[in-house]
Design an enzyme around this catalytic site. Sequence first.
Site, PDB file in Angstrom:
ATOM      1  N   HIS A  11       0.822  -1.201   0.000  1.00  0.00           N
ATOM      2  CA  HIS A  11       0.000   0.000   0.000  1.00  0.00           C
ATOM      3  C   HIS A  11       0.858   1.254   0.000  1.00  0.00           C
ATOM      4  O   HIS A  11       0.614   2.185  -0.759  1.00  0.00           O
ATOM      5  CB  HIS A  11      -0.932   0.008   1.217  1.00  0.00           C
ATOM      6  CG  HIS A  11      -1.867   1.155   1.222  1.00  0.00           C
ATOM      7  ND1 HIS A  11      -1.525   2.395   1.733  1.00  0.00           N
ATOM      8  CD2 HIS A  11      -3.131   1.275   0.752  1.00  0.00           C
ATOM      9  CE1 HIS A  11      -2.550   3.220   1.574  1.00  0.00           C
ATOM     10  NE2 HIS A  11      -3.539   2.563   0.994  1.00  0.00           N
ATOM     11  N   ALA A  73      -5.151  -9.173   3.208  1.00  0.00           N
ATOM     12  CA  ALA A  73      -6.358  -9.740   2.604  1.00  0.00           C
ATOM     13  C   ALA A  73      -6.593  -9.137   1.226  1.00  0.00           C
ATOM     14  O   ALA A  73      -6.018  -8.111   0.874  1.00  0.00           O
ATOM     15  CB  ALA A  73      -7.572  -9.474   3.503  1.00  0.00           C
ATOM     16  N   HIS A  77      -8.488  -2.196  -2.344  1.00  0.00           N
ATOM     17  CA  HIS A  77      -7.431  -1.767  -3.253  1.00  0.00           C
ATOM     18  C   HIS A  77      -7.082  -2.875  -4.247  1.00  0.00           C
ATOM     19  O   HIS A  77      -6.848  -2.606  -5.422  1.00  0.00           O
ATOM     20  CB  HIS A  77      -6.171  -1.364  -2.489  1.00  0.00           C
ATOM     21  CG  HIS A  77      -6.284  -0.049  -1.800  1.00  0.00           C
ATOM     22  ND1 HIS A  77      -6.653   1.122  -2.439  1.00  0.00           N
ATOM     23  CD2 HIS A  77      -6.050   0.294  -0.511  1.00  0.00           C
ATOM     24  CE1 HIS A  77      -6.632   2.114  -1.574  1.00  0.00           C
ATOM     25  NE2 HIS A  77      -6.282   1.643  -0.395  1.00  0.00           N
TER      26      HIS A  77
END
Length: 123
Positions: A11, A73, A77
């Site tokens: 991320h 998980a 996104h």
Amino acid sequence: MSDVAVILFGHGARDPGWAGPMKRIREHMLAQPGAPRVELAFLEFMQPTLADAIAALAGAGMRRIAIVPVFLAQNGHLKRDLPVLLDAARAAHPECEITLAVAAGEAEGVIAAMAEYARSCAA
């Protein structure tokens, strides 16, 4: 494996220390015999972006690129943003086979390792 690469995709965060575990995963992978090229890429806040990492690898002659999401998980996104990014990368680099792995946290071996770690915390 001279034309094979792995991108550890995360991320990203404003704190550069956040990428520490991903860097350690990369170092561990590269320490193994016959390791493919391994790079990091981020969705936001950090560099390089996934598009930049793929472009650099394609430019370096990589023909097979495996994207491994270092996410716990298959979240929003990975369901919404990543497919769009991959479609654009595949269109920009048709000479490359770009594959997508399941989120690391969904892999059975990772789940087993995390469960063992959690169990050991009670010892």
